[in-house]
Design a protein around this motif. Sequence first.
Motif, PDB file in Angstrom:
ATOM      1  N   ASP A  94      19.349  -3.362   6.143  1.00 12.48           N
ATOM      2  CA  ASP A  94      20.656  -3.480   5.472  1.00 12.48           C
ATOM      3  C   ASP A  94      21.422  -2.163   5.599  1.00 12.48           C
ATOM      4  O   ASP A  94      22.657  -2.154   5.611  1.00 12.48           O
ATOM      5  N   LEU A 133       0.834  -1.215   0.000  1.00 14.27           N
ATOM      6  CA  LEU A 133       0.000   0.000   0.000  1.00 14.27           C
ATOM      7  C   LEU A 133       0.864   1.259   0.000  1.00 14.27           C
ATOM      8  O   LEU A 133       2.008   1.223   0.449  1.00 14.27           O
ATOM      9  N   ALA A 157      15.681  -7.050   3.978  1.00 11.06           N
ATOM     10  CA  ALA A 157      15.094  -7.769   2.838  1.00 11.06           C
ATOM     11  C   ALA A 157      16.134  -8.575   2.067  1.00 11.06           C
ATOM     12  O   ALA A 157      15.780  -9.446   1.266  1.00 11.06           O
ATOM     13  N   GLY A 175       2.549   4.802   0.967  1.00 10.58           N
ATOM     14  CA  GLY A 175       3.012   5.275   2.270  1.00 10.58           C
ATOM     15  C   GLY A 175       2.331   6.542   2.773  1.00 10.58           C
ATOM     16  O   GLY A 175       2.485   6.889   3.941  1.00 10.58           O
TER      17      GLY A 175
HETATM   18  N1  LIG Z   1      18.776  -0.068   1.224  1.00 11.05           N
HETATM   19  C1  LIG Z   1      17.519  -0.364   0.928  1.00 11.05           C
HETATM   20  N2  LIG Z   1      16.823   0.457   0.126  1.00 11.05           N
HETATM   21  C2  LIG Z   1      15.542   0.155  -0.140  1.00 11.05           C
HETATM   22  C3  LIG Z   1      14.911  -1.021   0.394  1.00 11.05           C
HETATM   23  N3  LIG Z   1      13.625  -1.045  -0.051  1.00 11.05           N
HETATM   24  C4  LIG Z   1      13.470   0.031  -0.833  1.00 11.05           C
HETATM   25  N4  LIG Z   1      14.600   0.772  -0.894  1.00 11.05           N
HETATM   26  C5  LIG Z   1      14.814   2.038  -1.625  1.00 11.05           C
HETATM   27  O1  LIG Z   1      14.169   3.084  -0.916  1.00 11.05           O
HETATM   28  C6  LIG Z   1      13.583   4.044  -1.814  1.00 11.05           C
HETATM   29  C7  LIG Z   1      12.105   4.237  -1.494  1.00 11.05           C
HETATM   30  O2  LIG Z   1      11.430   3.037  -1.701  1.00 11.05           O
HETATM   31  P1  LIG Z   1      10.346   2.487  -0.695  1.00 11.05           P
HETATM   32  O3  LIG Z   1      10.765   2.717   0.708  1.00 11.05           O
HETATM   33  O4  LIG Z   1      10.030   1.096  -1.096  1.00 11.05           O
HETATM   34  O5  LIG Z   1       9.124   3.476  -0.859  1.00 11.05           O
HETATM   35  P2  LIG Z   1       8.018   3.528  -1.996  1.00 11.05           P
HETATM   36  O6  LIG Z   1       7.379   2.185  -2.162  1.00 11.05           O
HETATM   37  O7  LIG Z   1       8.605   4.156  -3.210  1.00 11.05           O
HETATM   38  O8  LIG Z   1       6.998   4.547  -1.376  1.00 11.05           O
HETATM   39  P3  LIG Z   1       5.918   4.291  -0.235  1.00 11.05           P
HETATM   40  O9  LIG Z   1       5.758   2.832  -0.039  1.00 11.05           O
HETATM   41  O10 LIG Z   1       4.689   4.943  -0.735  1.00 11.05           O
HETATM   42  O11 LIG Z   1       6.453   4.987   0.989  1.00 11.05           O
HETATM   43  C8  LIG Z   1      13.841   3.487  -3.221  1.00 11.05           C
HETATM   44  O12 LIG Z   1      14.959   4.162  -3.740  1.00 11.05           O
HETATM   45  C9  LIG Z   1      14.178   2.017  -3.001  1.00 11.05           C
HETATM   46  O13 LIG Z   1      15.076   1.494  -3.948  1.00 11.05           O
HETATM   47  C10 LIG Z   1      15.698  -1.885   1.242  1.00 11.05           C
HETATM   48  O14 LIG Z   1      15.247  -2.909   1.770  1.00 11.05           O
HETATM   49  N5  LIG Z   1      16.992  -1.495   1.478  1.00 11.05           N
END
Ligand SMILES: Nc1nc2c(ncn2[C@@H]2O[C@H](COP(=O)(O)OP(=O)(O)OP(=O)(O)O)[C@@H](O)[C@H]2O)c(=O)[nH]1
Length: 222
Positions: A127, A57, A184, A59
């Motif tokens: 991470d 969903l 993750a 954010g």
């Molecule tokens: N280091 C790291 N970066 C992550 C991870 N998951 C996502 N990102 C990065 O964080 C940034 C934001 O992604 P998400 O936090 O998934 O947010 P989103 O899905 O774009 O937005 P919302 O879910 O609406 O908040 C992106 O640049 C992703 O590549 C993770 O597990 N580790």
Amino acid sequence: MTIDIRELISVADVGEELELGPNGALVYCMEFLLKNIGWLEDKLDAFIDNDYVVFDLPGQIELYTHFPFMKDLLSYLHRWDFRVQALYLLDSQFMTDGAKFFGGCITALSAMIQLEIPHINVMSKMDLARGVDKRQLDEYMYPDIDNLIQELSLHTGPKYLRLNSAMGALLEEFSMVSFVPLDASDDDSIADLLLMVDLALQYEDEIDFTNEIPDAIDGEDD
Ligand SMILES: Nc1nc2c(ncn2[C@@H]2O[C@H](COP(=O)(O)OP(=O)(O)OP(=O)(O)O)[C@@H](O)[C@H]2O)c(=O)[nH]1
Ligand SMILES: [Mg+2]
């Protein structure tokens, strides 16, 4: 199997066609989904019993606190006999200071109160916190609420001590200040979280129950 809501509607298309900003477009999309809920019902029909369905969903916290969309969506899921568990993901970046972390806990709490379903707080993107020592991490995974209030009050000044204490008491009352870490890129970390969700959903009971049905039918045949 993946269902992509963008097959139905997308923020990008709505933004362009209706000249709405990102938040307005997102609200429009949620309304559109609920008006066309049959689309989701058809898609979900393709899953079979005991399948896990993860809803990723958006954010934007307003969707949970200012609008009824998520509750409406949940009431459909309940009607369709899904067992639902909320996971609230807070980035590990929120652990940089107590005030930021406290704010994250309060938003998690407001979402939980609105949704009224079982809730697990997850500290995601662990991470990025690999260099941090275990004791320091534990301070955020299982924080001491008095320490948090003190740290917050350093930011806000003594004037807000009573307000901060009241918010702290609220977090404590709802057990909102413990987090499950999630990295993750680490399979064990994913498995630990999955186990916790299984327990909360009583997933094994569901599997056992479903497995028992053929036996019961066999028994009747004897
Ligand atoms: N280091 C790291 N970066 C992550 C991870 N998951 C996502 N990102 C990065 O964080 C940034 C934001 O992604 P998400 O936090 O998934 O947010 P989103 O899905 O774009 O937005 P919302 O879910 O609406 O908040 C992106 O640049 C992703 O590549 C993770 O597990 N580790
Ligand atoms: Mg996301």
